[in-house]
Design a protein around this motif. Structure first.
Motif, short mmCIF file in Angstrom:
data_model
loop_
_atom_site.label_atom_id
_atom_site.label_comp_id
_atom_site.label_asym_id
_atom_site.label_seq_id
_atom_site.Cartn_x
_atom_site.Cartn_y
_atom_site.Cartn_z
N GLN A 179 0.84 -1.19 0.00
CA GLN A 179 0.00 0.00 0.00
C GLN A 179 0.88 1.25 0.00
N LEU A 180 0.63 2.12 -0.98
CA LEU A 180 1.24 3.44 -1.00
C LEU A 180 0.20 4.46 -0.55
N VAL A 181 0.62 5.38 0.30
CA VAL A 181 -0.28 6.36 0.90
C VAL A 181 0.20 7.75 0.54
N GLY A 182 -0.73 8.59 0.10
CA GLY A 182 -0.39 9.96 -0.27
C GLY A 182 -1.03 10.97 0.65
N SER A 183 -0.71 12.21 0.45
CA SER A 183 -1.30 13.30 1.23
C SER A 183 -2.70 13.61 0.73
N ARG A 184 -3.53 14.17 1.59
CA ARG A 184 -4.87 14.58 1.16
C ARG A 184 -4.76 15.54 -0.02
N PHE A 185 -5.53 15.25 -1.05
CA PHE A 185 -5.54 16.00 -2.30
C PHE A 185 -4.22 15.89 -3.05
N GLY A 186 -3.38 14.95 -2.64
CA GLY A 186 -2.12 14.70 -3.34
C GLY A 186 -2.20 13.47 -4.23
N ASP A 187 -3.37 13.24 -4.84
CA ASP A 187 -3.58 12.04 -5.64
C ASP A 187 -2.66 11.97 -6.85
N ASP A 188 -2.44 13.11 -7.51
CA ASP A 188 -1.57 13.08 -8.69
C ASP A 188 -0.16 12.64 -8.32
N ARG A 189 0.34 13.15 -7.21
CA ARG A 189 1.67 12.76 -6.77
C ARG A 189 1.70 11.28 -6.38
N LEU A 190 0.64 10.82 -5.69
CA LEU A 190 0.56 9.41 -5.32
C LEU A 190 0.58 8.52 -6.56
N LEU A 191 -0.21 8.87 -7.57
CA LEU A 191 -0.29 8.03 -8.77
C LEU A 191 1.01 8.07 -9.57
N ARG A 192 1.68 9.22 -9.60
CA ARG A 192 2.99 9.28 -10.26
C ARG A 192 4.00 8.40 -9.54
N ALA A 193 3.98 8.45 -8.21
CA ALA A 193 4.88 7.58 -7.43
C ALA A 193 4.54 6.11 -7.67
N ALA A 194 3.25 5.79 -7.72
CA ALA A 194 2.83 4.41 -7.94
C ALA A 194 3.27 3.92 -9.31
N GLN A 195 3.23 4.80 -10.31
CA GLN A 195 3.72 4.42 -11.64
C GLN A 195 5.19 4.05 -11.59
N TRP A 196 5.96 4.83 -10.85
CA TRP A 196 7.40 4.56 -10.76
C TRP A 196 7.64 3.23 -10.03
N VAL A 197 6.94 3.01 -8.91
CA VAL A 197 7.10 1.76 -8.18
C VAL A 197 6.65 0.58 -9.04
N GLU A 198 5.55 0.73 -9.75
CA GLU A 198 5.06 -0.33 -10.63
C GLU A 198 6.10 -0.70 -11.68
N LYS A 199 6.80 0.31 -12.22
CA LYS A 199 7.84 0.06 -13.22
C LYS A 199 9.00 -0.72 -12.59
N VAL A 200 9.40 -0.35 -11.38
CA VAL A 200 10.45 -1.08 -10.69
C VAL A 200 10.03 -2.53 -10.47
N LEU A 201 8.78 -2.72 -10.03
CA LEU A 201 8.29 -4.07 -9.78
C LEU A 201 8.25 -4.90 -11.06
N SER A 202 7.91 -4.28 -12.18
CA SER A 202 7.81 -5.02 -13.44
C SER A 202 9.17 -5.40 -13.99
N ASP A 203 10.22 -4.71 -13.55
CA ASP A 203 11.56 -4.96 -14.07
C ASP A 203 12.32 -6.03 -13.30
N ARG A 204 11.70 -6.60 -12.27
CA ARG A 204 12.40 -7.62 -11.49
C ARG A 204 11.41 -8.68 -11.05
N PRO A 205 11.90 -9.87 -10.70
CA PRO A 205 11.00 -10.92 -10.24
C PRO A 205 10.29 -10.50 -8.97
N ARG A 206 9.07 -11.00 -8.78
CA ARG A 206 8.31 -10.72 -7.57
C ARG A 206 9.04 -11.31 -6.37
N PHE A 207 9.01 -10.57 -5.25
CA PHE A 207 9.54 -11.11 -4.01
C PHE A 207 8.67 -12.28 -3.56
N SER A 208 9.31 -13.33 -3.11
CA SER A 208 8.59 -14.45 -2.50
C SER A 208 8.77 -14.35 -1.00
#
Length: 433
Positions: free
Chosen positions: A402-431
């Motif tokens: 879970q990623l948590v953002g500031s109130r009314f900071g949805d754009d920043r949260l989603l931009r951060a989530a995009q970056w994390v998602e890209k990192v996750l897609s570039d490596r095997p899932r943690f077991s």
């Protein structure tokens, strides 16, 4: 790639470019429904003939918006004209509203096709419906947006609407291995959505990617422009939030989050520990109080007139709320407002916080829909959150972060989530071992 495997953005782009028709996409999705629905049980209403008629109509008309011809599933607490809306309760069996909820109207304005209604727990609380986890049918998909999460995870539909009052989006997203996005409280319209707790109820989405969630956000906030992709290079700062309930997460989940934080740091993010004020230790309990007090009042007609048709867990919540005084409720709301002020400086230091989505993998269906503990505090504070599939449990079931953002900071949260998602897609899932 078959049409049903496309995400929301991919499907919308393919239809807009006339590489794919709505009929082709819907036909393929319906084939998956026919194959998997008898086991998964994600739908409470789906009419293939109605869906195909609508797809043919949309194919015959000029594009009306960014979702033209793309099917979306709707949680069964959300009013839909032409389809039943029963809120998971026998009290409303066969109910057919004469008007769409505001969110459905906005989806239709964007050209989306309403695929059908997905299973919800009773009044979006704890009594489970028929839905099972697509990854292992012996396990729960979570609640209350059970059918929505399972339908997206099963590739029956590219996206679905859900809602959250305690943990009804984030927990199913984690258990089913999909993206679950809950915006800042009040960002999405809830007119026409059956209410449980008016100061907590929040509409949200379940998708296969962060980009898909961003597209739905633009539609549900009636933004006129949506960037389908972003070339901006931005690396967020991420603080690991060992919440007051950190030890309630499984040791494997805690270890997985700590290892993931190191991985994100190795990819360039500034990472570290985020400290919450000590007063936040009581916020999960305060959320329960607010939810119970408001539910006791919002479901007064059902309690007074149809009590015998309410489940024991829901009756217990209502009667707990009836026993709370207005003074206790006001104190809880006041503490929440103070918390909203107290958490703001944390987001001056960190773009987003990293926390558990759920204690661990999905429990057995016979044990219920799981514990919403790791969403309660964030719900009370009204902040936006998103769950991303990131970890694998020892039993092979997914575990979200879970990623948590500031109130009314949805754009920043989603931009951060995009970056994390890209990192996750570039490596095997943690077991989680």
């Amino acid at each position: 790639m078959r049409p049903h495997e496309l995400g929301l953005v991919e499907a919308a782009e393919a239809i807009a470019a006339r590489r794919l028709s709505s009929v082709e996409l819907v036909t393929d999705c319906l084939a998956v429904v026919a194959a998997r629905e008898p086991q998964v049980g994600a739908w409470v209403h789906i009419d293939p003939d109605q869906v195909l008629r609508e797809a043919r109509r949309l194919d015959s008309e000029p594009a009306s918006g960014p979702l033209h011809g793309v099917p979306v599933a709707i949680k069964d607490i959300i009013d839909t004209c032409g389809m039943p809306t029963c809120s998971g309760s026998s009290i409303y069996a066969g109910r057919r509203p004469g008007m769409d909820a505001a969110c459905v109207a906005l989806l239709k304005r964007a050209g989306a096709l309403m695929m059908g209604k997905t299973v919800t727990t009773e009044f979006a609380y704890f009594k489970a419906g028929k839905t099972r986890n697509p990854h292992n049918l012996d396990h729960t998909p979570g609640g209350s947006s059970s059918g929505s999460a399972a339908a997206v995870a099963s590739l029956m539909v590219p996206a679905a609407l859900g809602s959250q009052t305690a943990g009804s989006l984030i927990r199913p997203a984690s258990y089913c291995g999909v993206v679950g996005y809950k915006p800042t409280y009040g960002d999405f319209p809830v007119a026409g959505v059956k209410g449980l707790s008016h100061s907590l109820d929040t509409l949200g989405v379940l998708t296969r990617s962060v980009d898909d969630a961003r597209l739905l956000r633009s539609v549900l906030t009636a933004d006129t422009v949506f960037p389908f992709s972003s070339s901006e290079r931005w690396i967020p700062s991420i603080g690991l939030c060992r919440t007051p309930d950190w030890l309630q997460a499984s040791p494997e989940t805690r270890h997985g989050l700590e290892q993931l934080l190191l991985s994100l740091g190795a990819c360039g993010a500034r990472v570290g520990d985020a400290q919450l004020p000590s007063s936040f230790a009581m916020f999960a309990d305060l959320q329960r109080k607010v939810m119970a007090y408001e539910t006791a009042r919002s479901l007064a007609p059902e309690y007074d007139g149809y009590r015998e048709q309410l489940s024991e867990p829901l009756l217990a919540l209502i009667e707990y709320g009836q026993g709370l005084s207005t003074e206790e409720y006001s104190e809880a709301r006041s503490s929440a407002e103070q918390g909203m002020v107290a958490i703001s400086p944390i987001f001056d230091e960190w773009d987003v916080l990293l926390a558990p989505s759920a204690p661990g993998t999905a429990p057995l269906a016979s044990d219920g829909t799981g514990d919403p503990l790791f969403s309660r505090m964030w719900m009370l504070l009204g902040v936006p959150t998103i769950s991303l599939p990131a970890l694998d449990g020892q039993n092979g079931l997914p575990v979200g972060i879970q990623l948590v953002g500031s109130r009314f900071g949805d754009d920043r949260l989603l931009r951060a989530a995009q970056w994390v998602e890209k990192v996750l897609s570039d490596r095997p899932r943690f077991s989680l071992l």
